[in-house]
Scaffold this motif. Sequence first.
Motif, PDB file in Angstrom:
ATOM      1  N   ALA A 149      55.464  34.676  34.920  1.00  0.00           N
ATOM      2  CA  ALA A 149      54.313  33.930  34.406  1.00  0.00           C
ATOM      3  C   ALA A 149      53.777  32.948  35.451  1.00  0.00           C
ATOM      4  CB  ALA A 149      54.702  33.193  33.125  1.00  0.00           C
ATOM      5  N   VAL A 150      54.686  32.217  36.089  1.00  0.00           N
ATOM      6  CA  VAL A 150      54.260  31.241  37.097  1.00  0.00           C
ATOM      7  C   VAL A 150      53.704  31.954  38.321  1.00  0.00           C
ATOM      8  CG1 VAL A 150      55.020  29.376  38.621  1.00  0.00           C
ATOM      9  CG2 VAL A 150      55.903  29.508  36.284  1.00  0.00           C
ATOM     10  N   ARG A 151      54.329  33.073  38.718  1.00  0.00           N
ATOM     11  CA  ARG A 151      53.837  33.869  39.850  1.00  0.00           C
ATOM     12  C   ARG A 151      52.404  34.331  39.613  1.00  0.00           C
ATOM     13  NH1 ARG A 151      57.740  38.150  40.236  1.00  0.00           N
ATOM     14  NH2 ARG A 151      56.600  39.093  38.517  1.00  0.00           N
ATOM     15  N   THR A 152      52.143  34.812  38.407  1.00  0.00           N
ATOM     16  CA  THR A 152      50.799  35.285  38.069  1.00  0.00           C
ATOM     17  C   THR A 152      49.790  34.151  38.111  1.00  0.00           C
ATOM     18  OG1 THR A 152      51.705  37.040  36.673  1.00  0.00           O
ATOM     19  CG2 THR A 152      49.408  36.426  36.306  1.00  0.00           C
ATOM     20  N   GLN A 153      50.189  32.989  37.591  1.00  0.00           N
ATOM     21  CA  GLN A 153      49.278  31.846  37.589  1.00  0.00           C
ATOM     22  C   GLN A 153      49.011  31.355  39.005  1.00  0.00           C
ATOM     23  OE1 GLN A 153      47.530  30.997  35.188  1.00  0.00           O
ATOM     24  NE2 GLN A 153      46.642  29.051  35.824  1.00  0.00           N
ATOM     25  N   MET A 154      50.032  31.324  39.846  1.00  0.00           N
ATOM     26  CA  MET A 154      49.850  30.924  41.248  1.00  0.00           C
ATOM     27  C   MET A 154      48.880  31.871  41.951  1.00  0.00           C
ATOM     28  SD  MET A 154      51.588  28.243  42.655  1.00  0.00           S
ATOM     29  CE  MET A 154      52.318  28.622  44.250  1.00  0.00           C
ATOM     30  N   ALA A 155      49.053  33.173  41.717  1.00  0.00           N
ATOM     31  CA  ALA A 155      48.163  34.160  42.331  1.00  0.00           C
ATOM     32  C   ALA A 155      46.735  33.981  41.841  1.00  0.00           C
ATOM     33  CB  ALA A 155      48.660  35.571  42.024  1.00  0.00           C
ATOM     34  N   SER A 156      46.589  33.718  40.549  1.00  0.00           N
ATOM     35  CA  SER A 156      45.261  33.536  39.958  1.00  0.00           C
ATOM     36  C   SER A 156      44.550  32.321  40.544  1.00  0.00           C
ATOM     37  CB  SER A 156      45.394  33.400  38.438  1.00  0.00           C
ATOM     38  OG  SER A 156      44.147  33.145  37.837  1.00  0.00           O
ATOM     39  N   ILE A 157      45.285  31.226  40.693  1.00  0.00           N
ATOM     40  CA  ILE A 157      44.708  29.998  41.254  1.00  0.00           C
ATOM     41  C   ILE A 157      44.319  30.216  42.717  1.00  0.00           C
ATOM     42  CG2 ILE A 157      45.284  27.639  41.960  1.00  0.00           C
ATOM     43  CD1 ILE A 157      46.991  27.502  39.374  1.00  0.00           C
ATOM     44  N   ALA A 158      45.187  30.907  43.462  1.00  0.00           N
ATOM     45  CA  ALA A 158      44.882  31.187  44.868  1.00  0.00           C
ATOM     46  C   ALA A 158      43.617  32.020  44.993  1.00  0.00           C
ATOM     47  CB  ALA A 158      46.064  31.900  45.519  1.00  0.00           C
ATOM     48  N   GLU A 159      43.480  33.041  44.165  1.00  0.00           N
ATOM     49  CA  GLU A 159      42.281  33.886  44.188  1.00  0.00           C
ATOM     50  C   GLU A 159      41.035  33.068  43.871  1.00  0.00           C
ATOM     51  OE1 GLU A 159      43.052  36.981  41.413  1.00  0.00           O
ATOM     52  OE2 GLU A 159      44.314  38.141  42.781  1.00  0.00           O
ATOM     53  N   LYS A 160      41.131  32.184  42.879  1.00  0.00           N
ATOM     54  CA  LYS A 160      39.979  31.367  42.465  1.00  0.00           C
ATOM     55  C   LYS A 160      39.474  30.492  43.605  1.00  0.00           C
ATOM     56  CE  LYS A 160      38.740  27.650  39.199  1.00  0.00           C
ATOM     57  NZ  LYS A 160      38.529  26.589  40.202  1.00  0.00           N
ATOM     58  N   ASN A 161      40.408  29.928  44.383  1.00  0.00           N
ATOM     59  CA  ASN A 161      40.023  28.975  45.425  1.00  0.00           C
ATOM     60  C   ASN A 161      40.041  29.581  46.834  1.00  0.00           C
ATOM     61  OD1 ASN A 161      39.617  26.826  43.611  1.00  0.00           O
ATOM     62  ND2 ASN A 161      41.813  26.439  43.522  1.00  0.00           N
ATOM     63  N   ASN A 162      40.105  30.923  46.901  1.00  0.00           N
ATOM     64  CA  ASN A 162      40.028  31.644  48.180  1.00  0.00           C
ATOM     65  C   ASN A 162      41.173  31.309  49.128  1.00  0.00           C
ATOM     66  OD1 ASN A 162      37.545  33.029  47.570  1.00  0.00           O
ATOM     67  ND2 ASN A 162      36.465  31.102  47.925  1.00  0.00           N
TER      68      ASN A 162
END
Length: 263
Positions: A149-162
């Motif tokens: 769950a945390v891995r997915t959220q970290m990836a999502s945040i990274a994608e959002k902010n390039n």
Amino acid sequence: MMNKKVLLVILMMITVLLPVLAQTAEGPVFVVPIEGEIDRSLTVFLRRSIEKARAAGAGHIVFEIDTFGGRVDSALQISTLIGSLNDITTIAYVALKPEGTAVSWSAGALIALSNDRIFMAPGTSMGSAAPVIQGADGTVQADEKTVSAVRTQMASIAEKNNYSRAIAIAMVDSDVEILEVFLGEDMLVLTRQEYESLLRSEPEDQVREGTIISESGKLLSLTAGDLERYGISSGSTASLEEVLAHMDLEGREIVRLLPSGAD
């Protein structure tokens, strides 16, 4: 018809006042610390600070981060608070202070990546964001469900902010290997799986494997220089003044907030 001298004076006044008015229009820069343990009281303080910044018409908030981490739920709430600020530019700054720890680890890495821009002072680091649980025998890594769950959220945040998705994932999941990959003249940061997929889709002479950034079995932490090299950090800056200069914010009013007893 308006006198030419009067017209010239008016034009000169406009030239002088326009930069001042432009600065005023964007409001002050708020500086808010994220220090010590990430917990519920810090979440309350940050929510209140953001409300104050918005009420003052702030165009930028600098979050000075210095933390070993803390509660996952509080980190996720803070990440959401920061990530939802579409009307304010958010800046994470990991500073090097005599009284500090010079790190943004664990939950601090999640929070840093939630910002629009990241700056790191030389001598600081970020990473090691695997969630842990406190048991009777000490701290142990959380189960796969929580890590996922945390891995997915970290990836999502990274994608959002390039930011690099691979680096964000490797900070959470020790099973992931990431490496430098050269595609023609461009350097990419990919997981081993992504690299192997690229090999199947691109001409062999165009793809070259570079340095392994993080081996499988190790959580990723990176220095300020590494983070700048891989496009996470916008610059290695020794002071807040250098951060403001990099963002063209010199001369703005600076408002510093600190936690209160109410928080």
